[in-house]
Design an enzyme around this catalytic site. Structure first.
Site, short mmCIF file in Angstrom:
data_model
loop_
_atom_site.label_atom_id
_atom_site.label_comp_id
_atom_site.label_asym_id
_atom_site.label_seq_id
_atom_site.Cartn_x
_atom_site.Cartn_y
_atom_site.Cartn_z
N CYS A 1 5.36 -2.65 5.10
CA CYS A 1 4.28 -2.74 4.11
C CYS A 1 4.80 -2.96 2.69
CB CYS A 1 3.41 -1.49 4.15
SG CYS A 1 2.58 -1.26 5.73
N HIS B 1 -0.76 -1.53 -2.60
CA HIS B 1 -0.81 -1.79 -1.17
C HIS B 1 -2.09 -1.18 -0.62
CE1 HIS B 1 0.03 -1.99 3.01
NE2 HIS B 1 0.37 -0.71 3.13
N ASN C 1 -5.38 -2.38 6.60
CA ASN C 1 -3.98 -2.45 6.17
C ASN C 1 -3.35 -3.71 6.75
OD1 ASN C 1 -1.24 -2.16 5.71
ND2 ASN C 1 -1.15 -0.02 6.34
#
Length: 323
Positions: free
Chosen positions: A114, A250, A280
């Site tokens: 990520c 993020h 996500n």
């Protein structure tokens, strides 16, 4: 040699299929309300059968090039952040290079889960500042739906597929925080925590594997480390949260985003939030949010942005840039 890497263009791509939370209610002990309350996620996009990470990346790359008023002939390098490459090798970046008809320059992947886009942005920035490249296409692209365990309600409802891309270009500045472009970078990793978020497959056991996560531990590390890295990147410039126009975090979990913004003394009105629509998307989440934020009219030329991310590794970091 340049002394700044300036964003010339931005673009994104989302697969056609939209999956609402309610879809999971038929196969899992979960509900729309449960998913929303714990993550802020309402829906996500999943790639179609046969639609690869490189396909998503290529579409986002083309959108970013169009936004920049360029074609592939003006690009020197491609840096692609992904955890879900088309193949073990060659790099997914080379598939994008071929798709763009680009026969010059170089292309490679970056893997920091990520945090991948922050790492890729840092790498591209370093290449521009060193004179190794004049323009770099920086992409984050994922098909996380391919590595999810559909029986694990703690992970499979959280992730989505997508891609975002930026064109970074060598430019000049006065060397102050008023310059346009990337102003500071802060990167970290700590392999001691690699077992709280990982995929249980790979070359070592010959399987693709699935995402495994200790959610509470990841949450605890995320809030602490994201706020620390954002503060560190701002400190390098003598700036504080009060100087920031937009936090572009993020997009993993709305509660993490809110907690991080609070630690930076930033109201949510100055945070670009897309997690409700995308879930996500790992390395794709920041460039997706940048592209959507610009399209919404939130991010404007001259705005000071902080991007930050944390992912498996643990790997985390932040970039401060002026749009």
């Amino acid at each position: 040699m340049a002394n700044r890497s300036i964003v010339r263009g931005v673009g994104h791509y989302l697969p056609e299929r939209v999956v609402e939370n309610a879809e999971f209610e038929t196969t899992l002990d979960t509900s729309d309300e449960w998913i929303r309350s714990r993550s802020g996620i309402e829906r996500r996009h999943f790639a179609a059968t046969g639609e690869k990470t490189s396909d998503l990346a290529l579409a986002a790359a083309r959108a970013a090039l169009e936004d920049a008023g360029l074609d592939a002939s003006g690009i020197d390098a491609i840096v692609l952040a992904t955890t879900t490459p088309d193949q073990t090798f060659p790099s997914t970046a080379t598939a994008v290079q071929a798709g763009l008809g680009m026969t010059h320059g170089f292309a490679f992947d970056v893997q920091a889960v990520c945090a991948g886009f922050v790492y890729a942005l840092s790498t591209a920035n370093a290449m521009i500042l060193s004179g190794q490249a004049h323009r770099v296409l920086v992409i984050g692209a994922e098909t996380f739906s391919r590595i999810l365990d559909w029986t694990d309600r703690g992970t499979c409802v959280l992730f989505g597929d997508g891609a975002g891309a930026l064109v970074l270009e060598a430019g000049s500045g006065a060397g102050t925080a008023d310059d346009q472009g990337i102003l500071s970078v802060d990167l970290h990793s700590d392999g001691r925590h690699r077992d709280i978020l990982y995929v249980d497959g790979g070359v070592s056991n010959g399987t693709t594997g699935h995402v495994r996560m200790q959610g509470r531990e990841v949450f605890r590390h995320a809030v602490e480390k994201l706020s620390a890295t954002a503060h560190a990147a701002l400190d390098k410039l003598g700036l504080t949260g009060a100087d920031v126009d937009w936090l572009v975090p993020h997009q993993a979990n709305l509660r993490i985003i809110k907690a991080t913004a609070q630690k930076l003394d930033l109201p949510m009105e100055r945070v670009v939030v897309t997690v409700q629509d995308h879930g996500n998307t790992s390395a794709a989440s920041i460039p997706l949010a940048l592209s959507v934020g610009k399209a919404r009219g939130q991010i404007k030329p001259g705005d000071l942005l902080v991007t930050e991310a944390i992912g498996g590794g643990l790997a985390w970091g932040s970039v401060v840039l002026r749009w």
